[in-house]
Design an enzyme around this catalytic site. Structure first.
Site, PDB file in Angstrom:
ATOM      1  CB  CYS A   1     -34.402-106.632  -2.813  1.00 40.95           C
ATOM      2  SG  CYS A   1     -33.068-105.505  -3.241  1.00 40.95           S
TER       3      CYS A   1
ATOM      4  CB  CYS B   1     -33.004-101.901  -9.564  1.00 41.83           C
ATOM      5  SG  CYS B   1     -34.323-103.053  -9.148  1.00 41.83           S
TER       6      CYS B   1
HETATM    7 FE1  FES Z   1     -33.384-105.053  -5.414  1.00 41.96          FE
HETATM    8 FE2  FES Z   1     -33.198-104.889  -8.075  1.00 41.96          FE
HETATM    9  S1  FES Z   1     -34.597-106.109  -6.901  1.00 41.96           S
HETATM   10  S2  FES Z   1     -31.830-104.102  -6.615  1.00 41.96           S
END
Ligand code: FES
Length: 163
Positions: free
Chosen positions: A37, A110
């Site tokens: 991400c 996360c």
């Molecule tokens: Fe990657 Fe939350 S979407 S840390």
């Protein structure tokens, strides 16, 4: 607890995040990133000694990432105050995000980012300070041993970034 409760708690936490920002006098810093991400979390720790044990006096964080990571880091840095290093090492991402309720599957990583930053900081690398002794001496003294304990192996998918 329903997922909308969790969502509400995340919104509350990011409206007033605790312990956000760089800590100038930190003893240790840990940084992890998630290549999937592109987010990153950094955590600073300041230690104190209490009853002969090394305890976390305070913790702070920066998150270049999503709201969930900020919310978990905010909760985690509050939770860590006063914990011994051993107690902090026992905490996993579920413990750190527990005040928010169960994270949805897409957001589990996360919380793992925050755990990864904590583990990296707990390794005791004194990234925040210039060494005061020749590096060849660092492992041969009690102080060197305290500052460079053996890293604990983890199974996190997050990766350490150069700070
Ligand atoms: Fe990657 Fe939350 S979407 S840390």
């Amino acid at each position: 607890m329903s997922s909308s409760d969790t969502e509400d708690k995340i919104q509350e936490a990011i409206a007033n995040p605790q312990n956000m920002g760089e800590m100038a006098d930190a003893d240790s810093v840990g940084t992890v990133g998630n290549p999937e991400c592109g987010d990153m979390v950094r955590m600073w720790l300041k230690f104190d000694e209490k009853d002969g044990k090394k305890v976390i006096d305070k913790a702070s964080f920066q998150s270049f990432g999503c709201q969930t990571a900020i919310a978990v880091a905010s909760m985690a840095t509050e939770m860590l105050k006063g914990k011994t290093v051993e107690e902090a090492q026992e905490l996993d991402s579920k413990d750190l995000s527990a005040p928010l309720g169960p994270l949805p599957p897409m957001k589990i990583h996360c919380g793992e980012m925050v755990e990864g930053a904590l583990r990296d900081a707990l390794k005791g690398d004194d990234d925040c300070e210039q060494p005061t002794e020749p590096s060849s001496m660092a492992g041969n003294t009690l102080l060197g041993d305290m500052n460079h304990p053996a890293p604990k192996s983890g199974k996190l998918k997050v990766v350490k970034l150069d700070s």
